[in-house]
Design an enzyme around this catalytic site. Structure first.
Site, PDB file in Angstrom:
ATOM      1  N   TYR A  26     -36.459  29.266  -5.495  1.00  0.00           N
ATOM      2  CA  TYR A  26     -37.172  28.436  -6.470  1.00  0.00           C
ATOM      3  C   TYR A  26     -37.292  29.176  -7.802  1.00  0.00           C
ATOM      4  CZ  TYR A  26     -40.876  25.793  -8.752  1.00  0.00           C
ATOM      5  OH  TYR A  26     -41.602  25.076  -9.666  1.00  0.00           O
ATOM      6  N   GLU A  48     -47.250  19.136  -8.266  1.00  0.00           N
ATOM      7  CA  GLU A  48     -48.236  20.105  -8.756  1.00  0.00           C
ATOM      8  C   GLU A  48     -49.644  19.674  -8.355  1.00  0.00           C
ATOM      9  OE1 GLU A  48     -47.688  23.044  -9.843  1.00  0.00           O
ATOM     10  OE2 GLU A  48     -45.610  22.967 -10.502  1.00  0.00           O
ATOM     11  N   TRP A  56     -47.540  27.105  -3.066  1.00  0.00           N
ATOM     12  CA  TRP A  56     -46.379  26.378  -3.574  1.00  0.00           C
ATOM     13  C   TRP A  56     -45.269  26.352  -2.526  1.00  0.00           C
ATOM     14  CZ3 TRP A  56     -45.617  22.628  -6.571  1.00  0.00           C
ATOM     15  CH2 TRP A  56     -44.329  22.301  -7.010  1.00  0.00           C
TER      16      TRP A  56
END
Length: 194
Positions: A26, A48, A56
């Site tokens: 990522y 988000e 995350w």
């Protein structure tokens, strides 16, 4: 406080990328890279919001299920979701099952559709791009929210968006390259506008 770390592959990265292959991929291919189109912006905004309070990494692993559950983040389709869809989403173990966040995602799709009359979501978010700042030297230079993310948060709330607080909007701005928070010395520094 931590500066860049050099991985086992000899590449300098932001310390959060670490040795985890999911986070490293990522960091190296997506974080800070501009996205294009309404669906891509709505996806990032939605993810988000779902990440708030979670890692995350969890969201990245569930991203394929999120894309399926939310119709590829097609704003028109998600805006048409009804209570039966909310129930379906709350029963979907592939996503984060949080009622407030599920309802916010639908609310935000509806607000995205409405925003088309005023230039659209992409232009709205891009219109809050702050001027570039100096590269952060280490993690102590990073902020969780800024004046720009607060302004974006307030502006989105004013046009009907939910779950778009200043910290979440700062994370969005970092993720889509409006802010380049790759540390000085990170091999991805400077790719935010690429």
């Amino acid at each position: 406080m931590a500066g860049v770390s050099v991985g086992d592959d000899g590449v300098a990265r932001c310390p959060w990328a670490g040795d985890d292959p999911v986070m490293r991929a990522y960091h190296d291919t997506e974080w800070g890279v501009p996205v294009h189109g309404e669906a891509a912006h709505l996806e990032r905004l939605t993810l988000e919001a779902f990440q708030s309070g979670l890692s995350w990494r969890t969201i990245l692993l569930k991203r394929p299920a999120f894309r399926e559950a939310f119709a590829g983040f097609d704003a028109d389709r998600v805006a048409a979701y009804e209570e039966a869809d909310v129930a379906r989403l709350m029963a979907d173990a592939g996503i984060v099952r949080n009622l407030a966040k599920v309802r916010a995602a639908i609310t935000n799709a509806r607000a995205t559709v409405d925003l088309r009359q005023h230039g659209g979501l992409v232009a709205f978010i891009e219109g809050h791009r702050p001027p570039p700042g100096p590269p952060p030297r280490d993690t102590s230079d990073l902020e969780s929210s800024t004046a720009a993310s607060l302004a974006l948060s307030k502006a989105l709330k004013k046009v009907g968006f939910a779950f778009v607080g200043p910290t979440t909007m700062h994370a969005l701005m970092e993720a889509i390259g409006l802010v380049d928070d790759h540390l000085a010395g990170c091999h991805r520094r400077g790719h935010a506008n690429a």
